[in-house]
Scaffold this motif. Structure first.
Motif, PDB file in Angstrom:
ATOM      1  N   UNK A 241     -44.110  26.551 -83.632  1.00 16.31           N
ATOM      2  CA  UNK A 241     -44.195  27.778 -82.548  1.00 16.31           C
ATOM      3  C   UNK A 241     -44.252  27.261 -81.138  1.00 16.31           C
ATOM      4  N   UNK A 242     -44.709  26.060 -80.672  1.00 23.87           N
ATOM      5  CA  UNK A 242     -44.635  25.603 -79.467  1.00 23.87           C
ATOM      6  C   UNK A 242     -43.500  26.079 -78.903  1.00 23.87           C
ATOM      7  N   UNK A 243     -41.904  25.371 -80.171  1.00 24.54           N
ATOM      8  CA  UNK A 243     -40.720  25.258 -79.785  1.00 24.54           C
ATOM      9  C   UNK A 243     -40.590  26.783 -79.568  1.00 24.54           C
TER      10      UNK A 243
ATOM     11  N   UNK B 173     -32.398  29.217 -84.577  1.00 21.27           N
ATOM     12  CA  UNK B 173     -32.378  27.392 -85.375  1.00 21.27           C
ATOM     13  C   UNK B 173     -32.466  26.985 -83.350  1.00 21.27           C
ATOM     14  N   UNK B 174     -32.659  26.847 -82.532  1.00 23.93           N
ATOM     15  CA  UNK B 174     -32.103  26.373 -81.627  1.00 23.93           C
ATOM     16  C   UNK B 174     -34.208  25.302 -81.556  1.00 23.93           C
ATOM     17  N   UNK B 175     -35.515  26.621 -82.134  1.00 28.35           N
ATOM     18  CA  UNK B 175     -36.529  25.533 -81.869  1.00 28.35           C
ATOM     19  C   UNK B 175     -36.135  24.943 -83.652  1.00 28.35           C
ATOM     20  N   UNK B 176     -35.713  25.147 -84.683  1.00 30.84           N
ATOM     21  CA  UNK B 176     -35.320  24.765 -85.476  1.00 30.84           C
ATOM     22  C   UNK B 176     -35.150  23.266 -85.131  1.00 30.84           C
ATOM     23  N   UNK B 177     -34.084  22.870 -84.932  1.00 36.23           N
ATOM     24  CA  UNK B 177     -33.447  21.954 -84.264  1.00 36.23           C
ATOM     25  C   UNK B 177     -34.168  20.779 -84.021  1.00 36.23           C
TER      26      UNK B 177
ATOM     27  N   UNK C 120     -35.280  15.571 -74.499  1.00 34.69           N
ATOM     28  CA  UNK C 120     -36.480  16.218 -74.883  1.00 34.69           C
ATOM     29  C   UNK C 120     -35.800  16.748 -76.300  1.00 34.69           C
ATOM     30  N   UNK C 121     -36.178  17.136 -77.410  1.00 35.28           N
ATOM     31  CA  UNK C 121     -35.795  17.306 -78.194  1.00 35.28           C
ATOM     32  C   UNK C 121     -35.700  18.734 -78.693  1.00 35.28           C
TER      33      UNK C 121
ATOM     34  N   UNK D 252     -26.165  19.996 -78.636  1.00 36.24           N
ATOM     35  CA  UNK D 252     -25.182  19.019 -79.037  1.00 36.24           C
ATOM     36  C   UNK D 252     -24.385  19.929 -80.787  1.00 36.24           C
ATOM     37  N   UNK D 253     -25.550  20.279 -81.257  1.00 36.20           N
ATOM     38  CA  UNK D 253     -25.037  20.841 -82.721  1.00 36.20           C
ATOM     39  C   UNK D 253     -23.787  22.468 -81.895  1.00 36.20           C
TER      40      UNK D 253
END
Length: 776
Positions: free
Chosen positions: A227-229, A243-247, A354-355, A361-362
């Motif tokens: 949720x934060x991402x 997909x970005x917050x999932x990565x 930072x993740x 990168x993906x």
């Protein structure tokens, strides 16, 4: 490439193919195929696969029943993991460091095999010696053959080592989760004592009962982090957006597992092993007492022993079961990962630490494989069956007859202080009467080129620019398949045709629909009206400007410094139209950067450079590297001097590595760069806290070896003053038969005292920097 096949095969036991072995073997095949793709750095893929294979080798190794086999597997897995990390870090390692460090790891592995051979007998001894010979051969081969084809050499080495790991997993027996309780009791020497066995069985039952509760709070933390991402990244409704917050969440999980594996688990195991003698002593004392004589001290001892048994059972289950290891690691490491997520600005430049940015990168891997085909189909859709004509991709800003100026700014789009610090200077220069237009060279918007970031990273910072703004994309702009870029900078009909062509090129396997395309074009139009920044004049991600004595060609080099055949045909015709004029090329990637010739090892990029030089281009300017650099090739074979500029300091984080490790012998005799090493060092010395001082000392004194200075200097990217961002003004002065290039910093025109430069660029320290290129 360790030759360990059959070394751990247990006599009388047939190899057993497991899912783990199959996964590692597939990794080996993928590593072998890595150089065949379109990746700019294919060895990084082989490195990631090797690191994962090493981690799986460790996971399998710690479950092995034989102590000697366990020790060999863990040692081998650690070496494999280290090799993978080194290969993955190849783009960030100093020149030659990768080959040297890989050779050292192979030599260490060979030494381990030799030691094992001395302790073994028979077939195991022979295979240990064979393993050592293979490792030594690999070490020597890396050093001797590195100039032949280092990419293939590393890929083959990684693949062979992964195949060896897969075989060893197949051939070697291992414990299962069902063995955890029994082996805990055996280690304590209490297998025959019913009370200890009963207590452990009770602990095992309690642990099974609380699995759902433990999993519940782990999932709760993961949901909270997701949720934060989501809130930070603001998904725009596309597949890429969600997909970005999932990565980022997967990155948090990876950090949690690393923390558990490198900190929590070693600490717990060390504490247990160092106090096991005390545990055995307490057990003997406790069991020696009869039930009716056990008092307060015995009850306290029982509580401590229960705690020890519970910890031992958890550690043993994690050791013998991969699912249990993952859950335990997440439970132990997620709180620390959450702290890192919250405090990442403290660690330095967020791209590396930072993740939330790891998703880039993906998308980079996706875009580098598809960008050229996408662009080719886009161009065909825009030009139609007749193909590109003379004016198809031409731009015609008003007032470009006679003398005029324009601004080129590279890599501006981070939307933070490092971009806004240049805004007043950009507006002051862009609004001069003689400045006719602005060109953005590379990476308009970070991190993924999405429309949701355009308002903060492009429209707002450029508000007040009233001259036409043109752009070529950088690699980050391609991460969303160039959709936001097309909607912003292309004419609506061209943007619509280009996006539809991309959808068809991907066989409509995309979240982009006709409604989304119209929505993007409508949103770009609304923002254009709200902010008053003139865009939407181009018909492609590249363009040309032709005047009587000056020509500008802007080239999209995509993600991997390459152009497709359709753009190549346009470029040849545009250069033909520029014959006899002073021609300037603006590209997404530079031919010289960070004191290196960037065409080395990249034949398509070298071919592009030769095409431009053969057609008499004398000014070549590009972004991508985030600073200001200048290189001059002297006249040769009837060709005038060629001036190369890196102009990527328009707002993104600063590429400090160029200045910090500038060599004594740069690739050209005439050179300059901004900022200076001394200026960067003063800022870092001023702002670096005590706990980062050792890293700065290492970077300053030893250039961060074995890493590249550029990679490691991200620790010191402080987004506060003093800033060293820059852009350039190009003055086309046909009346004076010249073109002048003038750089600007955050305080106005740069002066020679602000730059490091070669001795032949003689000028007073207080003189304004300018490079003068004569017209023919």
């Amino acid at each position: 490439m360790r030759f360990q096949i059959l070394r751990d095969l247990t006599p009388g036991r047939a190899p057993t193919v497991t899912a783990l072995a199959i996964v590692v073997a597939v990794f080996g095949v993928l590593a072998l195929l890595a150089p065949l793709g379109h990746a700019e750095e294919p060895v990084t893929r082989a490195g990631a696969l090797l690191a994962l294979g090493g981690a799986l080798e460790i996971l399998h190794g710690i479950r092995r029943a034989d102590t000697a086999s366990l020790r060999r597997a863990v040692t081998s897995g650690l070496i494999s993991f280290l090799m993978g990390v080194l290969v993955f870090s190849a783009p960030y390692l100093a020149g030659g460091a990768l080959v040297l460090l890989l050779s050292i790891t192979f030599a260490i592995d060979a030494a381990s095999s030799i030691v094992a051979a001395r302790r073994a007998q028979g077939r195991e001894r022979r295979f240990s010696l064979l393993s050592a010979a293979g490792d030594l051969t690999a070490a020597a081969g890396l050093i001797v053959l590195t100039q032949v084809s280092p990419t293939w050499l590393v890929a083959v080495a990684a693949a062979l080592r992964l195949f060896g790991i897969a075989w060893n997993i197949t051939a070697t027996p291992a414990h299962t989760a069902d063995d955890a309780a029994r082996t805990v009791v055996d280690d304590l020497g209490l297998a025959d004592h019913p009370e200890a066995s009963g207590l452990l069985e009770q602990m095992a039952h309690e642990e099974r009962a609380r699995v759902s509760a433990d999993a519940g709070w782990v999932v709760a933390i993961l949901v909270m982090l997701f949720a934060i991402h989501v809130a930070r990244l603001e998904p725009d409704g596309t597949l890429l957006g969600y997909l970005s917050p999932l990565v980022a969440l997967l990155g948090d999980m990876a950090l949690a597992i690393l923390f558990a594996a490198l900190i929590a688990a070693p600490a717990a195991l060390s504490l247990r092993s160092s106090t096991r003698w005390l545990e055995r002593l307490v057990w003997r004392w406790y069991l020696a007492a009869e039930d009716e004589r056990r008092g307060v001290r015995h009850r306290a001892a029982a509580s401590w022993l229960r705690f020890r048994l519970r910890m031992a059972l958890r550690l043993r289950e994690a050791r013998y079961s991969i699912p249990a290891a993952l859950w335990r690691s997440l439970a132990a490491g997620l709180p620390l990962a959450a702290v890192v997520t919250a405090t990442v600005p403290m660690w330095g430049m967020s791209w590396f630490f930072d993740t939330e940015n790891w998703a880039s990168g993906i998308w980079n891997s996706w875009a580098e494989a598809r960008a050229d085909q996408w662009r080719e189909e886009m161009v065909r859709a825009v030009t139609g069956p007749a193909g590109a004509q003379a004016g198809t991709f031409a731009v015609t800003p008003p007032g470009t007859t006679g003398d005029f100026s324009f601004v080129v700014i590279g890599d501006p789009g981070e939307g933070d202080a490092s971009q806004h610090i240049l805004r007043d200077q950009l507006l002051a220069v862009a609004e001069r009467p003689d400045v006719r237009f602005v060109v953005i060279s590379s990476d308009v918007v970070y991190p993924n080129g999405s429309m949701i970031d355009y308002e903060a990273c492009f429209w707002l910072p450029f508000k007040g620019v009233t001259k036409p703004v043109y752009a070529i994309p950088g690699n980050h702009d391609w991460y969303d398949a160039l959709e936001a870029f097309l909607a912003t900078f292309l004419q609506p009909d061209a943007a619509r045709a280009a996006m539809r062509a991309r959808v068809e090129a991907d066989l409509r396997l995309t979240s982009t629909t006709g409604a989304r395309i119209e929505g993007l074009i409508e949103q770009a139009g609304r923002l254009r009206q709200e902010y008053g920044v003139p865009t939407g004049f181009q018909r492609g991600p590249f363009f040309e400007l032709q005047t009587e004595r000056f020509a500008l060609v802007a080239i999209d080099t995509g993600v991997v410094k390459r152009i497709d055949e359709e753009q190549w045909k346009w470029l040849e015709s545009a250069l033909a139209r520029a014959r006899g004029k002073l021609t300037m090329a603006v590209l997404g990637h530079p031919f010289y950067a960070k004191s290196y010739e960037m065409t080395q090892g990249n034949e398509p990029f070298g071919r592009l450079k030769r095409l431009l030089l053969d057609h008499g281009v004398t000014i070549l300017m590009a972004g991508d590297t985030h600073d200001l650099e200048y290189y001059r090739e002297p006249p040769a074979a009837g060709r005038p001097a060629v001036h190369y500029f890196v102009n990527g300091g328009g707002g993104a984080y600063l590429s400090m590595g160029s200045a910090l490790e500038w060599p004594a012998d740069p690739p050209t005799a005439t050179w300059a760069h901004y900022p200076t090493r001394a200026a960067i060092a003063r800022k870092v010395e001023l702002l670096t806290p005590w706990w980062k001082r050792p890293a700065w000392w290492w970077t300053d004194r030893h250039l961060a070896w074995p890493f590249s200075t550029e990679y490691f200097s991200g620790l010191f990217d402080y987004n506060v003053a003093p800033f060293f961002q820059s852009f350039v003004e190009v003055r086309v002065e046909a009346s004076q038969h010249r073109v002048r290039v003038l750089p600007y910093g955050v305080h106005g025109p740069l002066r020679w005292r602000d730059l490091s430069h070669s001795a032949d660029l003689r000028a007073g320290d207080d003189d304004v920097v300018e490079w003068v290129v004569p017209m023919r």
